[in-house]
Design a protein around this motif. Structure first.
Motif, mmCIF file in Angstrom:
data_model
loop_
_atom_site.group_PDB
_atom_site.id
_atom_site.type_symbol
_atom_site.label_atom_id
_atom_site.label_comp_id
_atom_site.label_asym_id
_atom_site.label_seq_id
_atom_site.Cartn_x
_atom_site.Cartn_y
_atom_site.Cartn_z
ATOM 1 N N MET A 15 -70.123 -26.852 -1.556
ATOM 2 C CA MET A 15 -69.911 -28.040 -2.372
ATOM 3 C C MET A 15 -69.058 -29.073 -1.620
ATOM 4 O O MET A 15 -69.300 -30.279 -1.731
ATOM 5 C CB MET A 15 -69.255 -27.652 -3.695
ATOM 6 C CG MET A 15 -70.118 -26.733 -4.552
ATOM 7 S SD MET A 15 -69.321 -26.247 -6.103
ATOM 8 C CE MET A 15 -69.323 -27.815 -6.964
ATOM 9 N N PHE A 18 -71.288 -30.907 0.858
ATOM 10 C CA PHE A 18 -72.082 -31.913 0.146
ATOM 11 C C PHE A 18 -71.218 -33.123 -0.183
ATOM 12 O O PHE A 18 -71.643 -34.272 -0.021
ATOM 13 C CB PHE A 18 -72.664 -31.316 -1.138
ATOM 14 C CG PHE A 18 -74.022 -30.708 -0.965
ATOM 15 C CD1 PHE A 18 -75.117 -31.187 -1.664
ATOM 16 C CD2 PHE A 18 -74.214 -29.641 -0.106
ATOM 17 C CE1 PHE A 18 -76.365 -30.628 -1.506
ATOM 18 C CE2 PHE A 18 -75.462 -29.065 0.059
ATOM 19 C CZ PHE A 18 -76.552 -29.564 -0.638
ATOM 20 N N LEU A 19 -70.011 -32.857 -0.647
ATOM 21 C CA LEU A 19 -69.112 -33.959 -0.986
ATOM 22 C C LEU A 19 -68.768 -34.766 0.261
ATOM 23 O O LEU A 19 -68.645 -36.004 0.193
ATOM 24 C CB LEU A 19 -67.843 -33.419 -1.636
ATOM 25 C CG LEU A 19 -66.868 -34.468 -2.191
ATOM 26 C CD1 LEU A 19 -67.544 -35.302 -3.281
ATOM 27 C CD2 LEU A 19 -65.611 -33.791 -2.736
ATOM 28 N N GLN A 22 -71.550 -37.109 0.812
ATOM 29 C CA GLN A 22 -71.547 -38.165 -0.201
ATOM 30 C C GLN A 22 -70.432 -39.175 0.049
ATOM 31 O O GLN A 22 -70.653 -40.388 -0.032
ATOM 32 C CB GLN A 22 -71.406 -37.526 -1.586
ATOM 33 C CG GLN A 22 -72.625 -36.698 -1.973
ATOM 34 C CD GLN A 22 -72.423 -35.932 -3.273
ATOM 35 O OE1 GLN A 22 -71.346 -35.381 -3.531
ATOM 36 N NE2 GLN A 22 -73.451 -35.897 -4.095
ATOM 37 N N ALA A 258 -78.555 -32.327 0.955
ATOM 38 C CA ALA A 258 -77.383 -33.181 0.754
ATOM 39 C C ALA A 258 -77.725 -34.654 0.901
ATOM 40 O O ALA A 258 -77.177 -35.500 0.190
ATOM 41 C CB ALA A 258 -76.275 -32.786 1.731
ATOM 42 N N THR A 262 -77.855 -38.165 -2.052
ATOM 43 C CA THR A 262 -76.802 -39.109 -1.652
ATOM 44 C C THR A 262 -77.371 -40.495 -1.397
ATOM 45 O O THR A 262 -76.631 -41.494 -1.455
ATOM 46 C CB THR A 262 -76.064 -38.575 -0.406
ATOM 47 O OG1 THR A 262 -75.575 -37.264 -0.685
ATOM 48 C CG2 THR A 262 -74.877 -39.456 -0.048
ATOM 49 N N VAL A 298 -72.909 -38.606 -7.928
ATOM 50 C CA VAL A 298 -72.146 -37.593 -7.194
ATOM 51 C C VAL A 298 -71.939 -36.352 -8.061
ATOM 52 O O VAL A 298 -72.201 -35.213 -7.640
ATOM 53 C CB VAL A 298 -70.789 -38.155 -6.735
ATOM 54 C CG1 VAL A 298 -69.893 -37.032 -6.195
ATOM 55 C CG2 VAL A 298 -70.988 -39.228 -5.675
ATOM 56 N N THR A 301 -75.191 -34.438 -8.722
ATOM 57 C CA THR A 301 -75.612 -33.657 -7.560
ATOM 58 C C THR A 301 -74.828 -32.359 -7.459
ATOM 59 O O THR A 301 -75.399 -31.285 -7.204
ATOM 60 C CB THR A 301 -75.409 -34.470 -6.261
ATOM 61 O OG1 THR A 301 -76.145 -35.688 -6.344
ATOM 62 C CG2 THR A 301 -75.888 -33.683 -5.052
ATOM 63 N N GLN A 302 -73.528 -32.437 -7.664
ATOM 64 C CA GLN A 302 -72.695 -31.236 -7.565
ATOM 65 C C GLN A 302 -73.046 -30.223 -8.655
ATOM 66 O O GLN A 302 -73.075 -29.014 -8.394
ATOM 67 C CB GLN A 302 -71.212 -31.625 -7.652
ATOM 68 C CG GLN A 302 -70.697 -32.445 -6.477
ATOM 69 C CD GLN A 302 -70.526 -31.639 -5.205
ATOM 70 O OE1 GLN A 302 -70.350 -30.425 -5.250
ATOM 71 N NE2 GLN A 302 -70.597 -32.296 -4.057
ATOM 72 N N LEU A 305 -76.217 -28.599 -7.606
ATOM 73 C CA LEU A 305 -75.947 -27.657 -6.525
ATOM 74 C C LEU A 305 -75.389 -26.344 -7.067
ATOM 75 O O LEU A 305 -75.778 -25.255 -6.611
ATOM 76 C CB LEU A 305 -74.964 -28.281 -5.536
ATOM 77 C CG LEU A 305 -74.524 -27.401 -4.365
ATOM 78 C CD1 LEU A 305 -75.715 -26.993 -3.506
ATOM 79 C CD2 LEU A 305 -73.479 -28.125 -3.511
ATOM 80 N N LEU A 306 -74.500 -26.430 -8.037
ATOM 81 C CA LEU A 306 -73.965 -25.213 -8.644
ATOM 82 C C LEU A 306 -75.074 -24.366 -9.257
ATOM 83 O O LEU A 306 -75.111 -23.141 -9.090
ATOM 84 C CB LEU A 306 -72.930 -25.577 -9.712
ATOM 85 C CG LEU A 306 -71.471 -25.719 -9.267
ATOM 86 C CD1 LEU A 306 -70.610 -26.148 -10.450
ATOM 87 C CD2 LEU A 306 -70.960 -24.418 -8.674
#
Length: 349
Positions: A15, A18-19, A22, A258, A262, A298, A301-302, A305-306
């Motif tokens: 995560m 990915f952040l 972003q 990712a 983004t 953002v 997306t997170q 992803l989880l």
């Protein structure tokens, strides 16, 4: 308990990567725009999206042909040059020319000379932020939304339908180039020492944007271009509790997973500046350009992803973009409406 802790730490690191992509994309929105780096003359033209999807399909076919005729070196050279080129796009807007070129060349040399997991990850985050920023300022909201929807459908078909990425996955993983993000779960893991798998479960191969995991017992995964991933068959069968996943030394996530959502983050930050009878405020976060719709993308997306990682930890690889792009679009639309944008404006119509 210790095995579960290191896997959960790997999820948190995924995560964070990915952040990083972003945040990098948002940091580059204004510098790339100021340097006139947009590569489309009409960012609101939705046909731009289909041209890009066509380019992805064509590149996939060319890479498969290259692997078939033992031209792996050509593919690796292309990816390394593309990595250095994207790095230069970043450095070129931050430092003067001689230094920007030198730093970009250093990225390329590092990928050739020592492609350890942290080198791959650093280059991947740099490339991902640059690519997302470039597409974000080049694609308006409607083309971006079309692009994300089409790629999510394509990803699902290629994973659950045609399953045509297995050969591509074999070649790209062996080349150790930053089309993936590497997430080790043990301090002793070395991407350089990882061997190719003897057996791979072909029912679990993946196209462009989903998550993969390697087994610490010696069966490593394959990886496809554009972030494609396959889950390698391991020494012990997976069960419903995801015990197989707890024994892996590393997880692998396609860089495209990712980058694609983004693009919406960067596009929302760049193109949404006004609401009816007012201005859509910037959030005032340090070093980045971000408004509420971009922040929603953002968060979405997170969350996607989880869910994706939870599904993969159950023991099977899945298409990533339906969840990731879907989460980004959902979060973006919710926050755009909260910010006061009409739905038609939020959709770029």
């Amino acid at each position: 308990m210790e095995d579960r802790t290191r896997v959960y730490a790997a999820v948190a690191f995924t995560m964070a990567l990915f952040l990083g992509v972003q945040v990098g994309g948002l940091m580059l929105v204004e510098p790339l725009e100021a340097a006139d780096k947009a590569f489309t003359q009409n960012p609101d033209d939705p046909t731009n999206s289909f041209v890009y999807v066509g380019a992805i399909i064509a590149m996939t076919a060319l890479m498969l042909a290259a692997f078939k005729f033992d031209l792996d070196w050509l593919v690796r050279g292309f990816v390394v040059l593309a990595s250095a080129g994207l790095a230069w796009q970043v450095f070129d807007v931050l430092v003067p020319f001689p230094f920007s070129f030198g730093l970009a060349a250093l990225v390329g040399v590092a990928l050739v000379a020592y492609p350890e997991w942290y080198v791959i990850d650093a280059a991947g985050v740099l490339m991902g932020g640059a690519a997302a920023g470039l597409f974000g300022i080049s694609f308006g909201l409607l083309p971006t939304l079309v692009l994300l929807v089409v790629l999510a459908v394509y990803d699902a078909i290629s994973v659950y339908g045609t399953e045509h990425m297995l050969d591509l996955a074999d070649g790209v993983m062996d080349m150790k180039v930053p089309v993936i993000l590497v997430v080790p779960t043990t301090l002793s893991f070395s991407f350089l020492d990882m061997q190719s798998p003897d057996t791979v479960d072909t029912s679990d191969d993946d196209d462009g944007e989903s998550e993969v995991a390697a087994d610490g017992a010696g069966a490593a995964p394959d990886e496809a271009a554009e972030g494609a991933a396959v889950e390698a068959e391991t020494a012990e069968p997976a069960n419903d509790d995801g015990e197989e996943a707890l024994n892996r030394d590393a997880f692998f996530v396609g860089l495209g997973d990712a980058v694609m959502p983004t693009i919406l983050v960067a596009s929302a930050a760049h193109f949404h500046t006004a609401v009816p009878n007012g201005t859509l405020p910037d959030l005032g976060l340090p070093l980045i350009t971000a408004n509420l719709p971009a922040l929603g993308a953002v968060v979405g997306t997170q969350l996607g992803l989880l869910v994706l990682l939870w599904m993969v930890l159950k023991g099977r690889a899945h298409a990533g973009l339906p969840l990731l792009n879907g989460g980004a679009i959902g979060g973006y639309l919710v926050c755009a409406l909260i910010a006061g944008l009409p739905l038609t404006t939020a959709l770029g119509l």
